[in-house]
Design an enzyme around this catalytic site. Sequence first.
Site, PDB file in Angstrom:
ATOM      1  N   GLY A   1      96.190 100.048  29.146  1.00 45.76           N
ATOM      2  CA  GLY A   1      94.785  99.673  29.348  1.00 45.76           C
ATOM      3  C   GLY A   1      93.965 100.864  29.795  1.00 45.76           C
ATOM      4  N   VAL A   2      93.509 100.816  31.013  1.00 41.55           N
ATOM      5  CA  VAL A   2      92.675 101.893  31.590  1.00 41.55           C
ATOM      6  C   VAL A   2      93.338 103.265  31.423  1.00 41.55           C
ATOM      7  CG1 VAL A   2      91.850 102.806  33.833  1.00 41.55           C
ATOM      8  CG2 VAL A   2      91.497 100.403  33.237  1.00 41.55           C
ATOM      9  N   TYR A   3      94.676 103.279  31.522  1.00 42.82           N
ATOM     10  CA  TYR A   3      95.357 104.583  31.488  1.00 42.82           C
ATOM     11  C   TYR A   3      95.563 105.130  30.080  1.00 42.82           C
ATOM     12  CZ  TYR A   3      96.090 104.804  36.560  1.00 42.82           C
ATOM     13  OH  TYR A   3      95.904 104.905  37.919  1.00 42.82           O
TER      14      TYR A   3
ATOM     15  N   GLY B   1      91.823  95.522  35.788  1.00 47.14           N
ATOM     16  CA  GLY B   1      92.920  95.129  34.890  1.00 47.14           C
ATOM     17  C   GLY B   1      93.917  94.182  35.526  1.00 47.14           C
ATOM     18  N   VAL B   2      95.185  94.428  35.211  1.00 48.33           N
ATOM     19  CA  VAL B   2      96.221  93.515  35.714  1.00 48.33           C
ATOM     20  C   VAL B   2      96.337  93.649  37.240  1.00 48.33           C
ATOM     21  CG1 VAL B   2      98.231  95.064  35.379  1.00 48.33           C
ATOM     22  CG2 VAL B   2      98.516  92.621  35.167  1.00 48.33           C
ATOM     23  N   ASP B   3      96.073  94.839  37.758  1.00 46.91           N
ATOM     24  CA  ASP B   3      96.088  95.062  39.216  1.00 46.91           C
ATOM     25  C   ASP B   3      95.077  94.126  39.885  1.00 46.91           C
ATOM     26  OD1 ASP B   3      95.682  98.186  41.139  1.00 46.91           O
ATOM     27  OD2 ASP B   3      96.660  96.294  41.640  1.00 46.91           O
TER      28      ASP B   3
ATOM     29  N   ASN C   1      97.713 101.624  40.765  1.00 43.85           N
ATOM     30  CA  ASN C   1      97.431 103.058  40.821  1.00 43.85           C
ATOM     31  C   ASN C   1      98.068 103.585  42.099  1.00 43.85           C
ATOM     32  OD1 ASN C   1      95.468 102.862  43.071  1.00 43.85           O
ATOM     33  ND2 ASN C   1      94.278 101.749  41.542  1.00 43.85           N
TER      34      ASN C   1
END
Length: 173
Positions: free
Chosen positions: A124-126, A32-34, A24
């Site tokens: 994902g989240v986005y 998530g992947v972050d 982000n």
Amino acid sequence: MTVVEAVQGDITTQQVDAIVNAANSSLLGGGGVDGAIHAAAGPELLEECRALRAGRWRDGLPVGEAVATGAGRLPARWVIHTVGPNRHAGQTDPALLASCFTRSLDVAAQVGARSVAFPAVSAGVYGWEAEEVASVAVSAVRDWVSSDPDSLEVVRFVLFGETVFSAFDAELS
Ligand code: APR
């Protein structure tokens, strides 16, 4: 000629020169992947990201931009952080998503990476649909590779789960 492929798996275990993080704008981690990349890389990755925020990216990394750091304890040498468009925030322009992939490949070529792994940025989240991410990502990568066929040996989409993998596999076949 650059190989462009899709596999199912965990991007943090990929034996490639650079892995791309779906970050982000804060660059200070998330889920998530972050979250997975920061957990696997260890605290020095966050330290490098903090340094970016203290320097050139004082106001955060814009959507569609990309920046490289080291990779801490990960097998990769670099993490290339990019910020995908967030559908929940009204960021629905596919050009913003395409830019995540093309700017990440620009950065990979600049640092000298020969193999790059991408997650399904924004899927994902986005809140972007896997099929749309696959369509935008594959065409953006293919366009980039056709304009610069010698810089990279491998571009690998590393997908979590059957649904997203199938979407990318369909785009690549
Ligand atoms: N390896 C590969 N893919 C993964 C992994 C992993 N270890 N973990 C998650 N994914 C997949 C998700 O299943 C999804 O298909 O990566 C894709 C992108 O999902 P997100 O990580 O949620 O990324 P995005 O949709 O771009 O949202 C970014 O979420 O985690 C926060 O800090 C991040 O605020 C940022 C936002």
